[in-house]
Design a protein around this motif. Structure first.
Motif, PDB file in Angstrom:
ATOM      1  N   HIS A   1      12.659 -46.230  82.222  1.00 19.45           N
ATOM      2  CA  HIS A   1      11.224 -46.024  81.975  1.00 19.45           C
ATOM      3  C   HIS A   1      10.724 -44.801  82.721  1.00 19.45           C
ATOM      4  O   HIS A   1      10.080 -43.928  82.159  1.00 19.45           O
ATOM      5  N   SER A   2      11.052 -44.776  84.025  1.00 20.14           N
ATOM      6  CA  SER A   2      10.513 -43.698  84.843  1.00 20.14           C
ATOM      7  C   SER A   2      11.099 -42.350  84.448  1.00 20.14           C
ATOM      8  O   SER A   2      10.415 -41.336  84.494  1.00 20.14           O
TER       9      SER A   2
ATOM     10  N   ASP B   1       9.190 -40.962  81.649  1.00 22.67           N
ATOM     11  CA  ASP B   1       7.746 -40.942  81.778  1.00 22.67           C
ATOM     12  C   ASP B   1       7.340 -39.717  82.585  1.00 22.67           C
ATOM     13  O   ASP B   1       7.700 -39.597  83.753  1.00 22.67           O
TER      14      ASP B   1
ATOM     15  N   GLN C   1       5.287 -40.536  85.983  1.00 26.54           N
ATOM     16  CA  GLN C   1       5.731 -41.572  86.917  1.00 26.54           C
ATOM     17  C   GLN C   1       7.120 -41.207  87.419  1.00 26.54           C
ATOM     18  O   GLN C   1       7.999 -40.846  86.630  1.00 26.54           O
TER      19      GLN C   1
ATOM     20  N   ARG D   1       0.419 -40.844  85.411  1.00 26.90           N
ATOM     21  CA  ARG D   1       0.221 -41.823  84.336  1.00 26.90           C
ATOM     22  C   ARG D   1      -1.262 -42.148  84.184  1.00 26.90           C
ATOM     23  O   ARG D   1      -1.786 -42.223  83.097  1.00 26.90           O
TER      24      ARG D   1
ATOM     25  N   SER E   1       5.373 -43.851  66.799  1.00 29.11           N
ATOM     26  CA  SER E   1       5.389 -42.970  67.957  1.00 29.11           C
ATOM     27  C   SER E   1       5.335 -41.504  67.521  1.00 29.11           C
ATOM     28  O   SER E   1       4.948 -40.645  68.284  1.00 29.11           O
TER      29      SER E   1
ATOM     30  N   LYS F   1       1.013 -42.722  67.973  1.00 33.24           N
ATOM     31  CA  LYS F   1       1.207 -42.935  69.416  1.00 33.24           C
ATOM     32  C   LYS F   1       0.417 -44.134  69.908  1.00 33.24           C
ATOM     33  O   LYS F   1       0.576 -45.232  69.400  1.00 33.24           O
TER      34      LYS F   1
ATOM     35  N   TYR G   1       0.476 -47.285  79.536  1.00 35.03           N
ATOM     36  CA  TYR G   1       1.345 -46.570  78.606  1.00 35.03           C
ATOM     37  C   TYR G   1       0.664 -46.396  77.253  1.00 35.03           C
ATOM     38  O   TYR G   1       0.988 -45.498  76.499  1.00 35.03           O
TER      39      TYR G   1
ATOM     40  N   THR H   1       7.285 -45.958  77.256  1.00 38.94           N
ATOM     41  CA  THR H   1       6.502 -44.736  77.220  1.00 38.94           C
ATOM     42  C   THR H   1       6.766 -44.034  75.894  1.00 38.94           C
ATOM     43  O   THR H   1       7.763 -44.315  75.230  1.00 38.94           O
ATOM     44  N   SER H   2       5.873 -43.126  75.539  1.00 38.14           N
ATOM     45  CA  SER H   2       6.032 -42.527  74.217  1.00 38.14           C
ATOM     46  C   SER H   2       7.318 -41.707  74.142  1.00 38.14           C
ATOM     47  O   SER H   2       7.936 -41.608  73.089  1.00 38.14           O
ATOM     48  N   ASP H   3       7.751 -41.154  75.279  1.00 41.12           N
ATOM     49  CA  ASP H   3       9.014 -40.405  75.268  1.00 41.12           C
ATOM     50  C   ASP H   3      10.186 -41.332  74.987  1.00 41.12           C
ATOM     51  O   ASP H   3      11.158 -40.947  74.335  1.00 41.12           O
ATOM     52  N   GLN H   4      10.094 -42.538  75.515  1.00 40.48           N
ATOM     53  CA  GLN H   4      11.167 -43.498  75.261  1.00 40.48           C
ATOM     54  C   GLN H   4      11.166 -43.912  73.796  1.00 40.48           C
ATOM     55  O   GLN H   4      12.203 -43.980  73.154  1.00 40.48           O
TER      56      GLN H   4
END
Lengths: 472, 374, 364
Positions: B177-178, B181, B184, B335, C34, C38, C171, C241-244
């Protein structure tokens, strides 16, 4: 037997000869000649079917003592019928009637003096009763009906007899509550019973197989019971009961899947306990046929599902086993089925030996020898135990067989295979109908209020007030 | 029905003719429980793996083996390793992943990619650790006392988490996740060898995917508290001057992890675009040790509270200074900006601008319990 | 009682439509969104639900004009024997195509996540057997199985809800990041996960309820599905997160995989195994519709004998695309086909029916 409408002959001898011919001069046919109002008369009966004391006391004695004008006055204590057709008489003979011929009369009389060699009303051995009436059906239909009538003494309890079987007909009783049962259902059962054309019905299982909706299904579509209280409860729910003369099982239709997981004891227990027990039983439905498949799927496909500590335990027990898990499971399941069947056929005292040999010796030795793993023994034992939790013997056998295809599916595709197997199984269950009633009622079609008596056992006033428990 | 039997027949035929495709028998697996990655001098990846060997008999314990291989990538090294170890090496039950500092400085994205790409690789339960020198050296210990190295590391981490050295637990997932992100960052436990023993050294701070600094153990605990979390215990020992006249300096141990922490965390943007972060925590402490002679009456406790608060506030400021130096946005200030001040965020170049954030930190300690003696 | 057998209860209709609608699409909606919406993904889904509702209203208006008839019979009646037949054939094609599309996506997901090495034709075969076994049955049996399978939503929802423990509400913000236009575009991506409600056109005459009740119930199903999707999308948006999200095509499964249940790991395997059962329901709806179509076309009373052909056709259609690109094309074709067959043709039919009604009125 070709239908014949031979009416009575004018002389007694002619009649007797006819009957003797019809019975192929069987030796147990007894003929006692005497005179009734100076007319030659004869009493004919099959000595194997009548009670000699009854004949002596109730028939011969009155005949000798008095000479009434009307025979029915003579035999006040006995059931007397008047017939013309000799075929009826022969039928009567077969059922333990005595025939009484008097010369010159255009009719003959049938008198009942049946021998009673029935066993007493005892508790059925395969359906243990914890609390409740400790009686069970016996091989005599009349006694069985007596047991039912004693429970439900209302005029609505209707009995209809059918003679089924072409050469050796046997009496089948269809019992239902006139006010509670749907007429369509009664007609349906009647129609199917009448449509049976078989030489002889040997047991209730014959009827069952001949009239059920889907004979190719593995699931039983009739509920079998030898308990009058169980049967009575179903009658009061609007079901139809069929009983065969000489067979202590009552066949109850229509029946839903959940009925096989209920016992009358549930209603004798406190409702919370009964609900718990019922829940446990339904849980056993899942474990009884899925556990080995689940285990196989995990061991051969999805080991990552196991938490780490368990992983090593299972792996440790598997290291010495040379076979793939399916083989291992099949082997053990087979051994278990052997033991079960062997234990069933042996006398109960020897049966215990089987338990020791099977459970202790084979169980321990087979692991030591490295054929199967300990975890597999646990899994199979669990499965076996859960399959015995099911009150109905037929359902439990069905479930036991089901696990084999599921095991194969699991060993081919893992969890997806199990999903596949379950889907097919449940589609099949959805398809099944027992006399037009959906088998999976009340789950599919969904009737929430009937859940009260399917998954759980709600307090009785809750069940009785709203849901009637029957798929109406 | 007949169709079922047909279907089953089909099944069996398939089974007999083609075998099972995804079949992977549990028995044949050799499980890698802890894995260490290092960067070699020639920029290859060195992988050290602890394999768990199932016991020969049921009752005995499992054993472990250590193997090492190098390759151009994580998977490459694994493949190289597979040539050497016996049987089928699998990482499906991986419990600990160690990464050497040298590799961490070069970024985590590349060595960790395979963990996220293959569904068979676990992510939810895998602890990530950073080794202060060679990660392989730690795994090469093979056994610490009675415990196998992997077991030792996991139980060590859990106990350290309980001591609030690292909390909440950083697993492969949270790191993922981090990593993805922009607003974060994260910190991972830092361990290292001290003689023959494996000891916690603090936390390794990350900026984006790169190792960028560290905090020592005491600071790590404070960092956890600043996040508003506690693993159950958070103990500090301070030397404090409580006496009014005599110079009675005494040792004071207290635990602030037992009680819930009150935390206020606010991100404000000033008119000129400056970002102000207010970060206050209120700690409730339980006194566990006090070596002074002075009686801890109400007045003394009030004084202690004041003293401790100011000490910890300055400690906290140190921690935040370190964080900003390492560009590690562990509190997720970015964030908050993305979520609530999006236009401002878009103007910022967070890599640089994080260091310009003004933190206003205050730690309040109040002793609520002194144990059964005063 | 024979009467009862033909109809399904309103409750069953509710679950039927839900089962038909919720398919493989939901697993990847957050990923699709996404790209466009988003943080506003939730809004996109709700809007897709509203659009679906409008189409449902239109279909309902069409169906109530022809009591006791299904879509195919209406086609015949309105468009005459020749055009009507052609329409029916088109519809059958459409149902086949969509059924194959769902089946294909389903096994794509399965082979990506669980059975990597199992060949496609085997998995397709598995699904084909399951769907065939159900699709040839009468509607009440379908309804029973669907309502039974609806119980599986409970564990599925629990699985996804458990993901909320990892959620960071931040998020999702800012919700309107990409602007209204992109959220609308997201709606378009979501709509094709809503397909399935068109079985309504087939089962309409077999529901034991008044017309208004039927409309109410299908609207409730649509509401449920929309809310369920919104819930799933929002959960995913809060967890990832949107990148994920941009790199995870099936975020829902990924979410379940990353959960830690303590008593077992890899919850995604269990999740997908359960999910595949509910997927069968979606595919069966299309198979059933197609075989009903065939039975109308050949004037047979029973659709049972057509089910095998339908199943074989679906099997081979699903076997066609191999590379990800062809699969993508397949998806797009399904999308456009749906616009035509769900929205356009029923709309045209409705307009025609208005005209015909008036004419009929005049002659009387």
């Amino acid at each position: 037997m070709k239908p014949s409408s031979q009416t009575i002959f004018s002389t007694v001898d002619q009649n007797i000869t006819y009957i003797q011919d019809a019975l192929f001069h069987t030796d147990d046919l007894k003929i006692r000649h005497h005179f009734y109002k100076d007319m030659p008369a004869a009493l004919v009966y099959l000595e194997s079917l009548v009670d000699p004391i009854l004949v002596e006391r109730n028939i011969i004695a009155p005949l000798r003592l008095k000479e009434a004008d009307n025979l029915s006055e003579l035999f006040t204590t006995m059931h007397l019928e008047v017939h013309e057709r000799l075929e009826d008489g022969i039928q009567g003979l077969m059922q333990g009637y005595c025939l009484y011929f008097v010369k010159g009369k255009p009719v003959f009389y049938t008198l009942t003096a049946p021998a009673n060699y029935d066993r007493s009303i005892t508790e059925p051995e395969n359906e243990a009763i914890i609390r409740g009436a400790h009686n069970g059906f016996i091989e005599n239909l009349t006694v069985n009906l007596f047991l039912l009538r004693q429970q439900i003494s209302v005029p609505d309890l209707t009995v209809k007899y059918f003679n089924i079987g072409n050469t050796a007909p046997r009496r089948v009783a269809m019992i239902y509550m006139h006010n509670l049962t749907e007429q369509e259902l009664v007609q349906k059962v009647e129609k199917r019973l009448k449509s049976i054309s078989l030489d002889a019905i040997m047991s209730a299982g014959f009827i069952q197989e001949l009239i059920e909706d889907n004979p190719h299904s593995i699931f039983p579509q009739h509920l079998n019971t030898e308990r009058p209280d169980h049967t009575g409860a179903y009658l009061m729910d609007g079901h139809v009961v069929m009983m065969l003369e000489g067979d202590p099982t009552a066949l109850i239709v229509p029946v839903s899947f959940f009925a096989f997981y209920q016992t009358p004891d549930d209603y004798n227990n406190r409702w919370m306990i009964a609900s718990f027990v019922r829940f446990i039983r339904l849980l056993s439905f899942i474990t009884a046929f899925q556990l080995p498949a689940f285990y196989i799927a995990i061991v051969s496909f999805h080991s990552d599902v196991l938490p780490i500590q368990l992983f090593f335990t299972v792996q440790g027990s598997l290291t010495r086993v040379p076979y793939p898990p399916l083989m291992e499971a099949m082997l053990l399941e087979l051994i278990f089925e052997f033991l079960r069947e062997a234990g069933l056929r042996l006398p109960s005292r020897v049966g215990q030996t089987i338990g020791i040999v099977g459970g202790l010796v084979i169980g321990d030795a087979i692991v030591k020898a490295g054929f199967v793993s300990y975890t597999m023994i646990i899994v199979v034992a669990m499965t076996a135990i859960s399959s015995f939790l099911i009150p109905s013997n037929e359902m439990s056998s069905a479930i036991r067989i089901l696990r084999f295809p599921l095991m194969i599916a699991a060993s081919l595709f893992g969890f997806i295979g199990i999903s596949f197997g379950l889907t097919i199984l449940f589609i099949h269950l959805c398809k099944l109908e027992s006399f037009g009633k959906p088998y999976l009622f009340p789950v599919a079609p969904l009737k929430m209020k009937n859940f009260k008596d399917a998954f759980m056992r709600f307090p009785i006033w809750r069940i009785r007030k709203k849901a009637d428990g029957s798929p109406k | 029905m007949k169709r079922i039997f047909d279907g089953l027949l089909l099944f069996i035929i398939i089974a007999l003719t083609t075998g099972c495709w995804d079949h992977e028998y549990l028995k044949d697996m050799n499980l890698a429980y802890s894995i260490a990655f290092d960067l070699t001098k020639d920029h290859k990846i060195k992988q050290t793996v602890e394999l768990i060997i199932p016991p020969e008999t049921e009752q005995s314990a499992t054993k472990n083996e250590i193997h090492t291989a190098t390759g151009f990538s994580t998977r490459g090294a694994s493949n190289e390793l597979r040539n050497r170890v016996r049987g089928n090496m699998r990482v499906i039950k991986n419990g600990v992943q160690l990464i050497g500092k040298s590799l961490a400085i070069n970024g985590l994205d590349a060595p960790m990619d395979v963990n996220f790409r293959d569904p068979k690789n676990p992510t939810s339960n895998v602890r990530m650790l950073i080794a202060d020198k060679e990660a392989g050296d730690i795994v090469n210990q093979k056994k610490i006392g009675e415990l196998k190295i992997g077991e030792f590391l996991t139980s060590k981490i859990t106990s350290l988490e309980n001591m609030s050295l690292f909390y909440p637990p950083e697993t492969m997932d949270t790191v993922f996740h981090s990593l993805k992100d922009p607003g974060q960052d994260f910190a991972l436990p830092l361990i290292g060898m001290e003689g023959d023993e494996v000891a916690a050294k603090g936390v390794a701070l990350f900026h984006d995917q790169y190792y960028s600094g560290m905090l020592d153990t005491e600071q790590s605990i404070l960092l956890v508290l600043l996040k508003g979390k506690t693993g159950g215990n958070a103990r500090f020992t301070k030397t404090i001057d409580i006496g009014s006249t005599d110079s009675s300096r005494s040792e004071l141990s207290y635990n602030v992890g037992k009680k819930k922490i009150k935390r206020t965390f606010k991100v404000n943007v000033a008119n000129n675009g400056d970002v102000h972060v207010t970060l206050n925590i209120k700690l409730r402490a339980i006194l566990e040790e006090y070596t002074g002679t002075h009686l801890l009456d109400d007045k003394a406790i009030a004084r202690l509270n004041q003293e401790l608060s100011s000490m910890m506030t300055s400690d906290a400021k140190d921690v935040i200074r370190e964080l900003q130096k390492a560009k590690c946005d562990i509190f997720g200030v970015g964030r908050k900006l993305i979520a609530y001040h999006n236009p401002i965020w878009k103007q910022k170049n967070w890599k640089e601008d994080y260091q310009k954030v003004h933190f206003h930190t205050n730690v309040q300690v109040s002793i609520i319990d002194t144990g059964i003696t005063q | 009682m024979a009467q009862d057998e033909k109809f399904m209860s309103p409750k069953q209709q509710f679950l039927f439509i839900i089962q038909a609608q919720i398919g493989v699409g939901v697993l990847s909606i957050p990923y699709k969104l996404s790209e466009t919406a988003k943080g506003g993904g939730g809004i996109s889904v709700i809007m897709a639900g509203i659009i679906t509702q409008i189409i449902i209203l239109m279909m309902w208006a069409l169906m109530r004009k022809f009591p006791g008839r299904n879509l195919f019979q209406i086609c015949l009646q309105l468009a005459g024997p020749i055009v009507g037949r052609m329409l029916i054939i088109c519809y059958i094609g459409y149902f086949l195509f969509l059924g194959a599309n769902i089946m294909l996506s389903a096994i794509e997901v399965l082979s990506r996540w669980i059975l990597q090495e199992t060949p496609k034709w085997v998995l397709l075969g598995l699904f084909s057997i399951m769907t065939f076994y159900l699709a040839r049955e009468k509607l009440t049996v379908l309804a029973r199985f669907y309502s039974l399978a609806s119980g599986l939503f409970i564990p599925l929802i629990i699985f996804v809800s458990y993901g909320l423990t990892q959620a960071h509400i931040e998020y999702m913000f800012p919700i309107m990041e990409t602007g209204f236009w992109n959220i609308l575009r997201g709606t378009k991506d979501t709509t094709n996960s809503m397909y399935g409600f068109e079985v309504f056109l087939i089962i309409f005459p077999f529901i034991d309820a008044s017309d208004k009740q039927k409309l109410f119930i299908i609207s409730m199903s649509n509401l449920f599905v929309t809310l369920f999707y919104t819930f799933v999308v929002c959960t995913c948006l809060m967890v990832f997160t949107s990148d994920q999200l941009r790199i995870i095509p099936e975020p829902v499964i990924y979410l379940v995989k990353s959960l830690n249940f303590y008593i077992f790991d890899r919850a995604d395997i269990i999740f997908l195994s359960i999910w595949s059962i509910t997927l069968v329901c979606s595919i069966v709806s299309y198979c059933y519709s197609a075989s009903i179509g065939l039975s109308v076309l050949f004037k047979q009373k029973n659709h049972r004998s057509f089910a095998p052909y339908v199943q074989i056709a679906i099997y081979f259609i699903a076997l066609l695309p191999i590379t990800p690109i062809t699969i993508h094309h397949f998806d797009q074709m399904a999308e456009f086909a749906a616009y035509l067959f769900i929205a356009t043709i029923p709309a045209v039919l409705m307009i025609v029916s208005l005209f015909v009604k008036r004419k009929a009125g005049r002659t009387v």
